[in-house]
Design a protein around this motif. Structure first.
Motif, PDB file in Angstrom:
ATOM      1  N   HIS A  33       0.813  -1.215   0.000  1.00 17.93           N
ATOM      2  CA  HIS A  33       0.000   0.000   0.000  1.00 17.93           C
ATOM      3  C   HIS A  33       0.852   1.273   0.000  1.00 17.93           C
ATOM      4  O   HIS A  33       2.063   1.249   0.216  1.00 17.93           O
ATOM      5  CB  HIS A  33      -0.933  -0.006   1.208  1.00 17.93           C
ATOM      6  CG  HIS A  33      -0.214  -0.104   2.534  1.00 17.93           C
ATOM      7  ND1 HIS A  33       0.506   0.925   3.079  1.00 17.93           N
ATOM      8  CD2 HIS A  33      -0.119  -1.139   3.420  1.00 17.93           C
ATOM      9  CE1 HIS A  33       1.017   0.550   4.242  1.00 17.93           C
ATOM     10  NE2 HIS A  33       0.659  -0.701   4.473  1.00 17.93           N
ATOM     11  N   ARG A  39      -6.013   0.637   1.705  1.00 17.41           N
ATOM     12  CA  ARG A  39      -7.218   1.330   1.263  1.00 17.41           C
ATOM     13  C   ARG A  39      -8.068   0.394   0.401  1.00 17.41           C
ATOM     14  O   ARG A  39      -7.591  -0.650  -0.054  1.00 17.41           O
ATOM     15  CB  ARG A  39      -6.841   2.600   0.479  1.00 17.41           C
ATOM     16  CG  ARG A  39      -5.910   3.535   1.236  1.00 17.41           C
ATOM     17  CD  ARG A  39      -6.576   4.123   2.469  1.00 17.41           C
ATOM     18  NE  ARG A  39      -7.593   5.085   2.087  1.00 17.41           N
ATOM     19  CZ  ARG A  39      -8.624   5.416   2.853  1.00 17.41           C
ATOM     20  NH1 ARG A  39      -8.785   4.828   4.028  1.00 17.41           N
ATOM     21  NH2 ARG A  39      -9.491   6.321   2.445  1.00 17.41           N
ATOM     22  N   HIS A  41      -8.988   0.121  -2.625  1.00 16.55           N
ATOM     23  CA  HIS A  41      -8.683  -0.291  -3.989  1.00 16.55           C
ATOM     24  C   HIS A  41      -7.766  -1.501  -4.055  1.00 16.55           C
ATOM     25  O   HIS A  41      -7.800  -2.245  -5.043  1.00 16.55           O
ATOM     26  CB  HIS A  41      -8.099   0.875  -4.797  1.00 16.55           C
ATOM     27  CG  HIS A  41      -6.846   1.473  -4.257  1.00 16.55           C
ATOM     28  ND1 HIS A  41      -6.667   1.783  -2.932  1.00 16.55           N
ATOM     29  CD2 HIS A  41      -5.680   1.818  -4.879  1.00 16.55           C
ATOM     30  CE1 HIS A  41      -5.458   2.318  -2.766  1.00 16.55           C
ATOM     31  NE2 HIS A  41      -4.846   2.342  -3.927  1.00 16.55           N
ATOM     32  N   ARG A  69      -4.056   4.933  10.579  1.00 13.02           N
ATOM     33  CA  ARG A  69      -4.005   5.738   9.357  1.00 13.02           C
ATOM     34  C   ARG A  69      -3.662   7.185   9.687  1.00 13.02           C
ATOM     35  O   ARG A  69      -2.839   7.803   9.000  1.00 13.02           O
ATOM     36  CB  ARG A  69      -5.335   5.659   8.614  1.00 13.02           C
ATOM     37  CG  ARG A  69      -5.431   6.619   7.435  1.00 13.02           C
ATOM     38  CD  ARG A  69      -6.648   6.331   6.566  1.00 13.02           C
ATOM     39  NE  ARG A  69      -6.959   7.408   5.656  1.00 13.02           N
ATOM     40  CZ  ARG A  69      -6.323   7.660   4.499  1.00 13.02           C
ATOM     41  NH1 ARG A  69      -5.320   6.888   4.124  1.00 13.02           N
ATOM     42  NH2 ARG A  69      -6.685   8.661   3.721  1.00 13.02           N
ATOM     43  N   SER A 215      -2.872   8.818  -6.983  1.00 16.49           N
ATOM     44  CA  SER A 215      -3.918   8.023  -6.325  1.00 16.49           C
ATOM     45  C   SER A 215      -5.257   8.072  -7.052  1.00 16.49           C
ATOM     46  O   SER A 215      -6.311   7.958  -6.421  1.00 16.49           O
ATOM     47  CB  SER A 215      -4.103   8.462  -4.862  1.00 16.49           C
ATOM     48  OG  SER A 215      -2.936   8.238  -4.113  1.00 16.49           O
ATOM     49  N   GLU A 218      -7.742   5.269  -6.205  1.00 18.04           N
ATOM     50  CA  GLU A 218      -8.230   5.117  -4.838  1.00 18.04           C
ATOM     51  C   GLU A 218      -9.562   5.840  -4.695  1.00 18.04           C
ATOM     52  O   GLU A 218      -9.669   7.022  -5.045  1.00 18.04           O
ATOM     53  CB  GLU A 218      -7.212   5.682  -3.845  1.00 18.04           C
ATOM     54  CG  GLU A 218      -7.618   5.520  -2.397  1.00 18.04           C
ATOM     55  CD  GLU A 218      -6.564   6.037  -1.428  1.00 18.04           C
ATOM     56  OE1 GLU A 218      -6.934   6.336  -0.281  1.00 18.04           O
ATOM     57  OE2 GLU A 218      -5.384   6.163  -1.817  1.00 18.04           O
ATOM     58  N   MET A 220     -11.409   7.966  -3.217  1.00 19.48           N
ATOM     59  CA  MET A 220     -11.497   9.107  -2.303  1.00 19.48           C
ATOM     60  C   MET A 220     -11.099  10.354  -3.067  1.00 19.48           C
ATOM     61  O   MET A 220     -10.423  10.277  -4.093  1.00 19.48           O
ATOM     62  CB  MET A 220     -10.582   8.900  -1.089  1.00 19.48           C
ATOM     63  CG  MET A 220      -9.100   8.794  -1.411  1.00 19.48           C
ATOM     64  SD  MET A 220      -8.245  10.381  -1.450  1.00 19.48           S
ATOM     65  CE  MET A 220      -6.608   9.917  -2.026  1.00 19.48           C
ATOM     66  N   HIS A 227     -10.314  10.868  -7.385  1.00 14.67           N
ATOM     67  CA  HIS A 227     -10.617   9.540  -7.895  1.00 14.67           C
ATOM     68  C   HIS A 227     -11.200   9.626  -9.301  1.00 14.67           C
ATOM     69  O   HIS A 227     -12.046  10.477  -9.589  1.00 14.67           O
ATOM     70  CB  HIS A 227     -11.626   8.866  -6.957  1.00 14.67           C
ATOM     71  CG  HIS A 227     -12.029   7.490  -7.379  1.00 14.67           C
ATOM     72  ND1 HIS A 227     -11.113   6.498  -7.670  1.00 14.67           N
ATOM     73  CD2 HIS A 227     -13.259   6.928  -7.546  1.00 14.67           C
ATOM     74  CE1 HIS A 227     -11.753   5.390  -7.993  1.00 14.67           C
ATOM     75  NE2 HIS A 227     -13.051   5.620  -7.936  1.00 14.67           N
TER      76      HIS A 227
END
Length: 250
Positions: A33, A39, A41, A69, A215, A218, A220, A227
Motif C-alpha cells: 500500500h 485502502r 482499492h 491511518r 492516487s 483510490e 477518495m 478519484h
C-alpha cells in the motif's frame, strides 16, 4: 534490525492472501500500500489477480507496527518516518516468507506497489544486500529475488526524498510503470527519467501515462488528488494483463 524471518513473523499476521480455492502452488503477486495505509482499492487488485489464476498477498506494513491511518498520514506521508529503504525490508521479508508457502510458486512472483509501496520496491531492487543492516535486515542477502518476474509501480514516489531513485537495480524484472499526468509529487519528466534508468539496467519497462492525479484509482477525493473511476478500471485491466503475460513458467 531484524532478520528476514523475524520481520516476516511481524508481517505475516497482517498479510491477507486471496486466490483460487485450492492448494496448488500458483504464481503470486505481493501488494504494498501507499503512505496512507491499506485502502479499498487494493482488494480490487487482489480480486483481479485471483480472476486470472494468481494468488495475491496484501501486506499491511502499518498494522504490523501498530500504526493508525492518522498516525501514518502525519508521519509517513509527510516524510518524517519510514522512508523507502526501510519499507524495502518489509518487501524482502514478504518475498522470503511467502515463497516458502506450499500454495505459492516462488519462481513466479510479482511485486505491486502504490506510491510509498512503489518507492519501497524500487529500493529493494537497488539496495546492496551485502551491506550489513541494509534495509533494516541483517541477512538481506539471503532473500532470493530470482523468482520476481514483474513489478507494477503505480505512481511510485520518485521525488526529492527518494535519494536513491537513480540507483541502478541489481535485479531487473519486467516493469509496468504507471505515471499520473497530474501527479503533485513528481513531474512526468522526472518519472520518465527514473524509469529510463531502470530500462537501461536491462529491464523491460512499459510506461503508461494516466490522465489523472496521484492516487487516481483510490476511491477518495483529497485535493489535489481525485478519484477517476474510468482510469481505475483501466488500471485494473492493465494490471491483470501484466500478470497474464508473465504467468507462464520459464
Amino acid at each position: 534490525m531484524d532478520t528476514l524471518s523475524a520481520r516476516w513473523a511481524r508481517l505475516e499476521p497482517h498479510t491477507t492472501v486471496v486466490g483460487p480455492d485450492d492448494d496448488r502452488p500458483r504464481p503470486t503477486v505481493l501488494l504494498f500500500h501507499g503512505c496512507g495505509g491499506l485502502r479499498p482499492h487494493l482488494p480490487r487488485y487482489a480480486e483481479a489477480a485471483r480472476s486470472v489464476g494468481w494468488r495475491a498477498a496484501i501486506v499491511d506494513s502499518y498494522a504490523a507496527r501498530g500504526w493508525s491511518r492518522n498516525y501514518a498520514m502525519a508521519t509517513v506521508c509527510t516524510g518524517l518516518l519510514f522512508h523507502g529503504h526501510q519499507r524495502a525490508g518489509d518487501i524482502l521479508a514478504a518475498i522470503s516468507g511467502l515463497a516458502r508457502r506450499p500454495d505459492v510458486d516462488g519462481s513466479r512472483l510479482a511485486l505491486a506497489g502504490w506510491s510509498h509501496g512503489g518507492w519501497g520496491i524500487m529500493e529493494a531492487m537497488s539496495a546492496d544486500p551485502n551491506r550489513r543492516g541494509s534495509m533494516g535486515i541483517i541477512d538481506a542477502e539471503a532473500c532470493d529475488l530470482s523468482g520476481v518476474r514483474a513489478t507494477w509501480l503505480a505512481y511510485p514516489y520518485v521525488g526529492i526524498g527518494a535519494a536513491n531513485r537513480m540507483k541502478p537495480w541489481r535485479h531487473c524484472p519486467r516493469v509496468l510503470a504507471v505515471v499520473a499526468r497530474r501527479d503533485h509529487l513528481t513531474t512526468v519528466r522526472n518519472a520518465e527519467r527514473v524509469h529510463d534508468m531502470v530500462r537501461n539496467c536491462g529491464a523491460e519497462v512499459e510506461t503508461w501515462i494516466a490522465e489523472g492525479t496521484h492516487s487516481f484509482d483510490e476511491p477518495m477525493n483529497a485535493p489535489p488528488m481525485r478519484h477517476d473511476p474510468a482510469l481505475a478500471d483501466e488500471a485494473i485491466r492493465r494490471f491483470s494483463a501484466l500478470l497474464e503475460d508473465v504467468a507462464q513458467p520459464g
